[in-house]
Write an enzyme that holds these catalytic residues in place. Sequence first.
Site, PDB file in Angstrom:
ATOM      1  N   GLU A 158      -5.470 -57.304  -2.960  1.00 40.97           N
ATOM      2  CA  GLU A 158      -4.088 -56.909  -2.671  1.00 40.97           C
ATOM      3  C   GLU A 158      -3.115 -57.706  -3.549  1.00 40.97           C
ATOM      4  O   GLU A 158      -2.092 -58.204  -3.083  1.00 40.97           O
ATOM      5  CB  GLU A 158      -3.779 -57.089  -1.180  1.00 40.97           C
ATOM      6  CG  GLU A 158      -4.602 -56.165  -0.302  1.00 40.97           C
ATOM      7  CD  GLU A 158      -4.262 -56.254   1.173  1.00 40.97           C
ATOM      8  OE1 GLU A 158      -4.270 -55.220   1.840  1.00 40.97           O
ATOM      9  OE2 GLU A 158      -3.983 -57.376   1.652  1.00 40.97           O
ATOM     10  N   GLU A 234      -9.797 -50.354   2.635  1.00 40.96           N
ATOM     11  CA  GLU A 234      -9.499 -51.023   3.909  1.00 40.96           C
ATOM     12  C   GLU A 234      -8.854 -49.993   4.821  1.00 40.96           C
ATOM     13  O   GLU A 234      -7.634 -49.811   4.792  1.00 40.96           O
ATOM     14  CB  GLU A 234      -8.566 -52.229   3.729  1.00 40.96           C
ATOM     15  CG  GLU A 234      -9.227 -53.456   3.166  1.00 40.96           C
ATOM     16  CD  GLU A 234      -8.353 -54.705   3.277  1.00 40.96           C
ATOM     17  OE1 GLU A 234      -7.451 -54.719   4.135  1.00 40.96           O
ATOM     18  OE2 GLU A 234      -8.584 -55.652   2.502  1.00 40.96           O
TER      19      GLU A 234
END
Length: 582
Positions: A158, A234
């Site tokens: 991320e 995710e």
Amino acid sequence: MSTFTIGDTDFLLDGRPHRVLAGALHYFRIHPDHWADRIHKARLMGLNTIETYVAWNAHEPVRGEWDATGWNDLGRFLDLVAAEGMHAIVRPGPYICAEWHNGGLPVWLTSTPGIGLRRSEPQYVEAVSEYLRRVYEIVAPRQIDRGGNVVLVQIENEYGAYGSDKEYLRTLTELTRASGITVPLTTVDQPEPRMLENGSLPDLHLTGSFGSRASERLETLRTFQPTGPLMCSEFWDGWFDWWGGMHHTTDAAASAAELDALLAAGASVNIYMLHGGTNFGTTNGANDKGRYAPIVTSYDYDAPLDESGHPTDKFHAFREVIAKYTTVPHDVPAARPDAPEISVPLTATGDWLTPAADAASAEEPPSFEDLAQLGPLVRYDVDLPAAAFEAADTAVLAFHEVRDYAWVAVDGVPVGRLQRALHERALTIPRGATLSILVEDQGRVNYDVRLGETKGLVGPATLGGEPLGGWSATAVDVPAIAAGIPSAPAASATGRTGLHGGFDLAEPADLFLDTDGWGKGYAFVNGFFLGRYWRSGPQRTLYVPAPATRAGANEIVVIELEQVVEPVARFVAAPDLGHREE
């Protein structure tokens, strides 16, 4: 040997289109004796792949002391995944977030003077390079094109939410390839244009992280990843809890509908989490977006497999959805049985905190990092100047910041507390000779700009507006104290105290320890550090994994920081993670 590549529209396994149906298991949050069980249950839900982060600070808490054994045996974990006939995805960070302390980065790294985290800063890059080479020594021979089962490796984590240093990402990519990683490389970011733009490179395959509005998010992802398979790496099927908050859950049917929409669009998926596990010991992270919020011990995450590894309604709902797109095994895991219910009288041993002869001295309060303290507690002591009380019998004690929770005593008498979560930095104290402060690190921030911050009493320290100097500080060894409590003489259970007791089991068993009768502290069973408890909730029970117990005599030890309401340990039939908020 098999091959796993990226085609124009799909992942390709030996040249044929393949959908990744993965679930996240963090080996470092699961007792090693339970790894095979959790992996097997993932396959029974219909998954074909297991994904895991690698927690650098679990493998190398002290610089140069690398450990890949026991709880940290990543190779064994990947081999168990292969033995179940499943593929593996490895996400080594180096930053992992994951509500894990310090986002997975070692404290020795983040406290290095002048270091620049998650960017092309020489000290950081040198340390990260050494770490990744060690990880890839484990991963490379287990890649699918070498007869193993690893099919994807992720670069950073991320990153678009944090930075935009493309040279840093390029350095990680080149190092990964030079270390023998040949499988496709991915990145993950929330499907927001800025994050997707900043967090990847043209030769890395972009994936998304989200838990709702699948069609919309996949469309945004496709804008930045115009070819190849779409993947939500995710798929958030639940959420984490923090002390003082609510227990978070998501409706099983609603989550299953989102999964269905994702799979109907042809996307691959990694379910985060399949099984959350536990922040055993003091490994929990924290968030601070204006208010400090330390993560609880349980990482149940409202996942398809609960904290003790048993199927939930979400497991069955997800399995039904997956069965629409692939064949699932006929076997279904058994529901969680009631755990043994036991009441254990506890013997109090009184205050376990004593001054140490080897205390460090400094003009200002040393930080946890100055003391090389990786545990949760430091004791600070200082002589109080009489001049501070010439005008009155009280004076204001103040710090720039308290990280994170402090118990303040004057001449051994408690006079108050300071909590970071409440933005408390000052306290009026009475006249006295000696000031003692016990400070708890409640969890290192795992996200955003406060990553790697120092812990302890952050100066300057003042009393009555004047500098207060001449401090001594002692790192408190919590496991060592716990080991000594059973042999300590009985004493008062008033205030800070140790407690211990014994109980028998016919055979090893999962247990749920009810902590509602205690204030704040830590619990151990047979020397195994279960984690933190706190009456502020929402979590009311601690999970005791069966491998930590034994047939016959067992021992429980409690280190209470505040006040025991009832000196009894109760093991209950089922977990209580708090009032639910959906």
